[in-house]
Design a protein around this motif. Structure first.
Motif, PDB file in Angstrom:
ATOM      1  N   UNK A 166       0.928  -0.859   0.188  1.00 13.96           N
ATOM      2  CA  UNK A 166      -0.318  -0.324   0.211  1.00 13.96           C
ATOM      3  C   UNK A 166       1.029   0.621  -0.098  1.00 13.96           C
ATOM      4  N   UNK A 167      -0.041   2.406  -0.554  1.00 10.52           N
ATOM      5  CA  UNK A 167       0.686   3.190  -0.191  1.00 10.52           C
ATOM      6  C   UNK A 167       0.150   4.674   0.667  1.00 10.52           C
ATOM      7  N   UNK A 168       0.993   5.819   1.200  1.00 12.66           N
ATOM      8  CA  UNK A 168       1.354   7.133   1.271  1.00 12.66           C
ATOM      9  C   UNK A 168       2.119   8.166   0.516  1.00 12.66           C
ATOM     10  N   UNK A 169       0.442   9.265   0.593  1.00 15.54           N
ATOM     11  CA  UNK A 169       1.207  10.471  -0.372  1.00 15.54           C
ATOM     12  C   UNK A 169       1.625  10.891   0.535  1.00 15.54           C
ATOM     13  N   UNK A 170       2.607  12.202  -0.001  1.00 12.03           N
ATOM     14  CA  UNK A 170       3.089  12.770   1.152  1.00 12.03           C
ATOM     15  C   UNK A 170       2.905  14.367   0.323  1.00 12.03           C
ATOM     16  N   UNK A 171       2.266  15.281   0.533  1.00 14.41           N
ATOM     17  CA  UNK A 171       2.303  16.398   0.601  1.00 14.41           C
ATOM     18  C   UNK A 171       2.726  17.409   1.096  1.00 14.41           C
ATOM     19  N   UNK A 172       3.754  18.396   0.565  1.00 13.83           N
ATOM     20  CA  UNK A 172       4.019  19.633   2.075  1.00 13.83           C
ATOM     21  C   UNK A 172       4.611  20.589   1.381  1.00 13.83           C
ATOM     22  N   UNK A 173       4.182  22.107   1.698  1.00 13.70           N
ATOM     23  CA  UNK A 173       5.222  22.885   1.081  1.00 13.70           C
ATOM     24  C   UNK A 173       6.828  23.413   1.444  1.00 13.70           C
ATOM     25  N   UNK A 174       7.861  23.321   1.028  1.00 15.23           N
ATOM     26  CA  UNK A 174       9.060  23.185   1.053  1.00 15.23           C
ATOM     27  C   UNK A 174       9.942  24.186   2.266  1.00 15.23           C
ATOM     28  N   UNK A 175      10.769  23.998   2.802  1.00 14.24           N
ATOM     29  CA  UNK A 175      11.193  24.600   4.055  1.00 14.24           C
ATOM     30  C   UNK A 175      12.712  24.926   3.893  1.00 14.24           C
ATOM     31  N   UNK A 176      13.394  25.533   4.180  1.00  9.72           N
ATOM     32  CA  UNK A 176      14.858  25.375   3.845  1.00  9.72           C
ATOM     33  C   UNK A 176      15.370  25.611   5.135  1.00  9.72           C
ATOM     34  N   UNK A 177      16.702  24.932   5.073  1.00 10.20           N
ATOM     35  CA  UNK A 177      17.925  25.376   6.557  1.00 10.20           C
ATOM     36  C   UNK A 177      17.572  26.472   7.561  1.00 10.20           C
ATOM     37  N   UNK A 178      17.673  26.985   8.506  1.00 12.84           N
ATOM     38  CA  UNK A 178      17.909  28.313   8.783  1.00 12.84           C
ATOM     39  C   UNK A 178      16.877  28.887   9.845  1.00 12.84           C
ATOM     40  N   UNK A 179      15.417  28.167   8.975  1.00 14.71           N
ATOM     41  CA  UNK A 179      14.698  29.681   9.221  1.00 14.71           C
ATOM     42  C   UNK A 179      13.578  28.753   9.530  1.00 14.71           C
ATOM     43  N   UNK A 180      12.338  29.854  10.501  1.00  8.52           N
ATOM     44  CA  UNK A 180      11.905  28.978  11.286  1.00  8.52           C
ATOM     45  C   UNK A 180      10.522  28.705  10.201  1.00  8.52           C
ATOM     46  N   UNK A 181      10.690  27.335  10.529  1.00  3.10           N
ATOM     47  CA  UNK A 181       9.235  26.747   9.431  1.00  3.10           C
ATOM     48  C   UNK A 181       8.535  26.180  10.306  1.00  3.10           C
TER      49      UNK A 181
END
Length: 240
Positions: A166-181
């Motif tokens: 079975x498959x779990x699909x994940x989408x999310x907003x990209x954050x970068x190192x050093x930011x307050x994600x």
């Protein structure tokens, strides 16, 4: 092991789903989100098929619930999971609650294959190894940023519900190192990949939702972004 894919599956009737999502029974506000969220391409990458049993985790106002319902058809089942608290939230850019929005979509779209579950994941009541596909859309960061262990446990719970393969699909907003994600409502891609691999999933990534013009220092709610955030898409497969 991480795989990177740009390929689309061959067992998915893209045109039929596109036609279904363009019909008069769908909310115009949802249709307006499609250019950024690319749901048909996302579900194709995840391997959606008619007849599947699918879990829409934190379905909210039902954006993906409607789409999944049309994709799996009358022979399939979509479990739209929410909490009582979540259903009371105001639907995105509308003057109704998420619960009202979801109910309207189910009624207007005649989504007879949708079953609502208003319980937290730990009390969801579904049998282990009973779900073909689950989707976590733009919410993993809400689990991970304040408490990575909570996110890890969520992935383990979802893995138990999935059938072997079975498959779990994940989408999310990209954050970068050093930011307050956490404040920006974003997440580093490698954090999601590492957590998924730790949970025992095979991980495959797609570039279909990437946006090079995104300013990763801005909150995803910043109107200057106009919803055009850089997003990652992962396909997590439970080993056979």
């Amino acid at each position: 092991m991480l795989l990177v894919s740009a390929c689309l599956g061959q067992d998915f009737d893209i045109r039929a789903l596109e036609d279904a999502l363009s019909g008069p029974d769908r909310a115009v506000t949802d249709f307006a989100r499609d250019s950024a969220r690319k749901p048909v391409q996302v579900l194709d990458f995840l391997g959606i098929q008619a007849g599947m049993t699918v879990l829409d985790l934190y379905a909210a106002g039902g954006y993906y619930t409607f789409i999944l319902s049309k994709a799996v058809g009358e022979s399939g089942t979509v479990y739209a999971q929410n909490t009582e608290r979540g259903l009371r939230f105001v639907e995105d850019r509308q003057n109704i609650s998420q619960g009202e929005a979801l109910n309207t979509k189910i009624e207007r779209g005649d989504l007879s294959n949708v079953v609502q579950i208003v319980k937290p994941l730990r009390e969801i009541g579904l049998a282990d190894n009973s779900v073909d596909l689950a989707i976590v859309a733009q919410t993993l960061h809400d689990y991970y940023n304040p408490n990575p262990e909570r996110a890890f446990q969520m992935l383990l719970q979802l893995k138990k519900l999935l059938k072997p393969g079975g498959v779990l699909g994940i989408t999310d907003h990209v954050g970068v190192i050093g930011k307050d994600n956490q404040d920006l409502h974003r997440m580093e891609i490698q954090q999601a990949i590492g957590l998924s691999q730790q949970a025992g999933f095979e991980v495959e990534a797609s570039e279909v939702l990437r946006v090079s013009t995104d300013d990763h220092s801005r909150s995803i709610f910043d109107p200057r972004l106009n919803r055009s955030t850089d997003r990652f898409l992962l396909r997590l497969t439970k080993p056979m």
